[in-house]
Scaffold this motif. Structure first.
Motif, PDB file in Angstrom:
ATOM      1  N   GLU A  10     -14.056  -0.554  11.372  1.00  0.00           N
ATOM      2  CA  GLU A  10     -13.390   0.473  12.169  1.00  0.00           C
ATOM      3  C   GLU A  10     -13.413   1.846  11.507  1.00  0.00           C
ATOM      4  N   GLY A  11     -13.905   1.912  10.276  1.00  0.00           N
ATOM      5  CA  GLY A  11     -14.017   3.201   9.601  1.00  0.00           C
ATOM      6  C   GLY A  11     -12.712   3.748   9.064  1.00  0.00           C
ATOM      7  N   ASP A  12     -11.674   2.907   8.940  1.00  0.00           N
ATOM      8  CA  ASP A  12     -10.401   3.371   8.385  1.00  0.00           C
ATOM      9  C   ASP A  12     -10.556   3.698   6.905  1.00  0.00           C
ATOM     10  N   SER A  13      -9.737   4.623   6.440  1.00  0.00           N
ATOM     11  CA  SER A  13      -9.613   4.815   4.999  1.00  0.00           C
ATOM     12  C   SER A  13      -8.738   3.697   4.448  1.00  0.00           C
ATOM     13  N   LEU A  14      -8.744   3.538   3.128  1.00  0.00           N
ATOM     14  CA  LEU A  14      -7.914   2.491   2.527  1.00  0.00           C
ATOM     15  C   LEU A  14      -6.441   2.751   2.814  1.00  0.00           C
ATOM     16  N   ALA A  15      -6.023   4.010   2.722  1.00  0.00           N
ATOM     17  CA  ALA A  15      -4.617   4.341   2.979  1.00  0.00           C
ATOM     18  C   ALA A  15      -4.227   4.004   4.413  1.00  0.00           C
ATOM     19  N   GLU A  16      -5.099   4.322   5.380  1.00  0.00           N
ATOM     20  CA  GLU A  16      -4.809   4.046   6.781  1.00  0.00           C
ATOM     21  C   GLU A  16      -4.761   2.543   7.049  1.00  0.00           C
ATOM     22  N   ALA A  17      -5.702   1.801   6.462  1.00  0.00           N
ATOM     23  CA  ALA A  17      -5.732   0.354   6.668  1.00  0.00           C
ATOM     24  C   ALA A  17      -4.502  -0.314   6.064  1.00  0.00           C
ATOM     25  N   VAL A  18      -4.066   0.157   4.897  1.00  0.00           N
ATOM     26  CA  VAL A  18      -2.868  -0.399   4.268  1.00  0.00           C
ATOM     27  C   VAL A  18      -1.629  -0.035   5.077  1.00  0.00           C
ATOM     28  N   ARG A  19      -1.583   1.195   5.593  1.00  0.00           N
ATOM     29  CA  ARG A  19      -0.422   1.638   6.368  1.00  0.00           C
ATOM     30  C   ARG A  19      -0.244   0.807   7.636  1.00  0.00           C
ATOM     31  N   ARG A  20      -1.340   0.345   8.228  1.00  0.00           N
ATOM     32  CA  ARG A  20      -1.270  -0.435   9.466  1.00  0.00           C
ATOM     33  C   ARG A  20      -0.814  -1.872   9.229  1.00  0.00           C
ATOM     34  N   ASP A  21      -0.812  -2.313   7.989  1.00  0.00           N
ATOM     35  CA  ASP A  21      -0.381  -3.681   7.684  1.00  0.00           C
ATOM     36  C   ASP A  21       1.104  -3.671   7.334  1.00  0.00           C
ATOM     37  N   PRO A  22       1.943  -4.404   8.073  1.00  0.00           N
ATOM     38  CA  PRO A  22       3.390  -4.348   7.826  1.00  0.00           C
ATOM     39  C   PRO A  22       3.821  -4.929   6.482  1.00  0.00           C
ATOM     40  N   PHE A  23       2.942  -5.677   5.824  1.00  0.00           N
ATOM     41  CA  PHE A  23       3.330  -6.288   4.549  1.00  0.00           C
ATOM     42  C   PHE A  23       3.515  -5.241   3.454  1.00  0.00           C
ATOM     43  N   TYR A  24       2.722  -4.169   3.502  1.00  0.00           N
ATOM     44  CA  TYR A  24       2.715  -3.195   2.408  1.00  0.00           C
ATOM     45  C   TYR A  24       3.698  -2.064   2.694  1.00  0.00           C
ATOM     46  N   PRO A  25       4.488  -1.667   1.685  1.00  0.00           N
ATOM     47  CA  PRO A  25       5.480  -0.610   1.891  1.00  0.00           C
ATOM     48  C   PRO A  25       4.824   0.752   2.115  1.00  0.00           C
ATOM     49  N   GLN A  26       5.578   1.631   2.760  1.00  0.00           N
ATOM     50  CA  GLN A  26       5.080   2.969   3.068  1.00  0.00           C
ATOM     51  C   GLN A  26       4.732   3.735   1.798  1.00  0.00           C
ATOM     52  N   MET A  27       5.503   3.510   0.734  1.00  0.00           N
ATOM     53  CA  MET A  27       5.250   4.225  -0.517  1.00  0.00           C
ATOM     54  C   MET A  27       3.849   3.949  -1.049  1.00  0.00           C
ATOM     55  N   LEU A  28       3.395   2.697  -0.933  1.00  0.00           N
ATOM     56  CA  LEU A  28       2.081   2.344  -1.462  1.00  0.00           C
ATOM     57  C   LEU A  28       0.969   3.039  -0.684  1.00  0.00           C
ATOM     58  N   SER A  29       1.069   3.050   0.648  1.00  0.00           N
ATOM     59  CA  SER A  29       0.034   3.726   1.437  1.00  0.00           C
ATOM     60  C   SER A  29       0.033   5.225   1.161  1.00  0.00           C
ATOM     61  N   SER A  30       1.209   5.811   0.913  1.00  0.00           N
ATOM     62  CA  SER A  30       1.273   7.242   0.587  1.00  0.00           C
ATOM     63  C   SER A  30       0.610   7.528  -0.753  1.00  0.00           C
ATOM     64  N   LEU A  31       0.853   6.667  -1.740  1.00  0.00           N
ATOM     65  CA  LEU A  31       0.219   6.845  -3.050  1.00  0.00           C
ATOM     66  C   LEU A  31      -1.302   6.708  -2.946  1.00  0.00           C
ATOM     67  N   ILE A  32      -1.751   5.730  -2.166  1.00  0.00           N
ATOM     68  CA  ILE A  32      -3.196   5.542  -2.000  1.00  0.00           C
ATOM     69  C   ILE A  32      -3.815   6.758  -1.310  1.00  0.00           C
ATOM     70  N   MET A  33      -3.098   7.337  -0.346  1.00  0.00           N
ATOM     71  CA  MET A  33      -3.593   8.539   0.327  1.00  0.00           C
ATOM     72  C   MET A  33      -3.765   9.686  -0.670  1.00  0.00           C
TER      73      MET A  33
END
Length: 405
Positions: free
Chosen positions: A318-341
């Protein structure tokens, strides 16, 4: 003859998985090579018995041994001694028989012209796929010594993390075991001494004493004792059956996260392992898609493994970035996707993942402290209730008899 499983490529390039018998790993490898197969990996498969998977787990190399072996290999390689000589020295370093034999098999593989990563892949019971992938990346980039040192640091992190979790569970488990032993002693040895005495008393026994008499009589039945003795084998059999069903394993993996306090600890451990594993893979120059799949296999939680594989597919398909793909998964906290971004924006993902690892490592320490504070008084309370129940059941009839004199 030992039982082995193997994964090979036939002359047409097709992958073949099968079983073979032989005295050792290398004997099986030689026999497969003779018939034209390209050996990918060979691992020992003990004959099925109840508890086989538990037995296999304890046959794996310990993290402390793997860390020491890796660091010694890195020092031997960096000093110019060579990997073959280093592995031969490791055989004499006091490792367990299992690890020493694995080192000998890897050295034999190098003698036969295999690369280090190919030789390591022959012993997946000691060297996991993550280990082999990183060594292969080090061979390609020409920085094998640096990769081996990083691997040693990574294994030491894993060892430290596992010890923190063990320390959180060790004391409550010890208290619980003592409680069970004490209860068994009271029911099977102490209270039966009073049964004939109570039966000879010409008084109405209190309800609490009658209930304990009924429990003791029931627990001393031969079929109950036999059932208790066979219960470990039965539980082991159930564990084997469940662990062979992916849906059951995934359900249990999700259930662990729902347990109060322990679920928080488990999630912090999984997230810290995810960050540290992905960091070392990206640092070694392994492509992101491959790194995510290898990280998924390194997780000890089926739910997390499937989640990471789904994230890898979103990035590829789907061409998502790692941060976007992690953000879409409810298992991972918002803080982690923000750090990856942030890591993607500044172009330094390994450093950001290392910071995230340290954050979740602190979460592990905090949760360990909370578990100890909560579980210790709870278990002591349960032990006090059991002991108090037995003591009241024993002494109340005696007090009643003395009052009647």
């Amino acid at each position: 003859m030992a039982h082995f499983c193997y994964e090979v490529k036939d002359p047409q390039g097709n992958r073949v998985i099968g079983r073979a018998n032989g005295p050792s790993h290398m004997d099986v490898v030689r026999e497969l090579s003779k018939v034209g197969y390209e050996v990918i990996r060979v691992w020992q498969k003990p004959p099925y018995l109840p508890g086989t998977r538990i037995w296999t787990y304890y046959r794996r190399a310990s993290l402390s041994e793997l860390s020491l072996l890796t660091r010694e290999l890195a020092m031997f390689f960096a000093s110019g001694i060579g990997l073959v000589r280093g592995l031969e020295c490791c055989e004499e370093q006091g490792f367990s028989k299992h690890v020493s034999q694995a080192a000998a098999d890897v050295a034999q593989g190098l003698h036969e012209g295999r690369s280090l990563s190919q030789a390591l892949a022959l012993r997946p019971d000691v060297f996991p796929p993550l280990y082999v992938k990183l060594v292969h990346a080090g061979e390609i980039s020409g920085s094998l010594d640096q990769v081996l040192f990083r691997l040693s640091d990574y294994v030491e992190k894993e060892l430290l993390l596992s010890r923190k979790v063990q320390s959180a569970l060790a004391y409550p488990a010890l208290i619980f075991a003592i409680c069970l032993l004490l209860t068994g002693f009271l029911v099977y040895f102490l209270f039966p001494l009073f049964i004939s005495f109570f039966n000879g008393l010409d008084i109405q026994l209190p309800a609490i004493t009658q209930s304990l008499l009924a429990v003791t009589t029931f627990m001393r039945q031969p079929w109950v004792i036999l059932l208790l003795l066979l219960s470990p084998i039965a539980l082991s059999k159930v564990y084997d059956m469940i662990s062979r069903t992916d849906s059951a394993v995934e359900w249990f993996s999700n259930f662990l996260f729902e347990i109060p306090v322990y679920g928080q600890l488990k999630k912090a451990v999984v997230l810290s392992r995810f960050c540290s594993t992905l960091e070392i893979l990206l640092n070694a120059g392994i492509p992101q898609f491959t790194a995510l799949n290898v990280t998924a296999e390194a997780m000890d939680n089926m739910a997390c493994t499937r989640s990471l594989k789904a994230i890898a597919l979103r990035i590829r398909d789907e061409g998502d970035s790692l941060a976007e793909a992690v953000r879409r998964d409810p298992f991972y906290p918002q803080m982690l996707s923000s750090l990856i971004m942030v890591g993607e924006e500044v172009g330094n993902m390994p450093r950001v993942l290392n910071l995230a690892y340290k954050t979740y490592e602190m979460d592990v320490e905090t949760t360990v402290g909370r578990m100890t504070v909560l579980l210790e008084p709870l278990i002591l309370f349960v032990m006090g209730v059991v002991v108090g129940y037995v003591l009241l059941a024993v002494f109340l009839p005696i007090y009643s008899m003395l009052d009647g004199l």
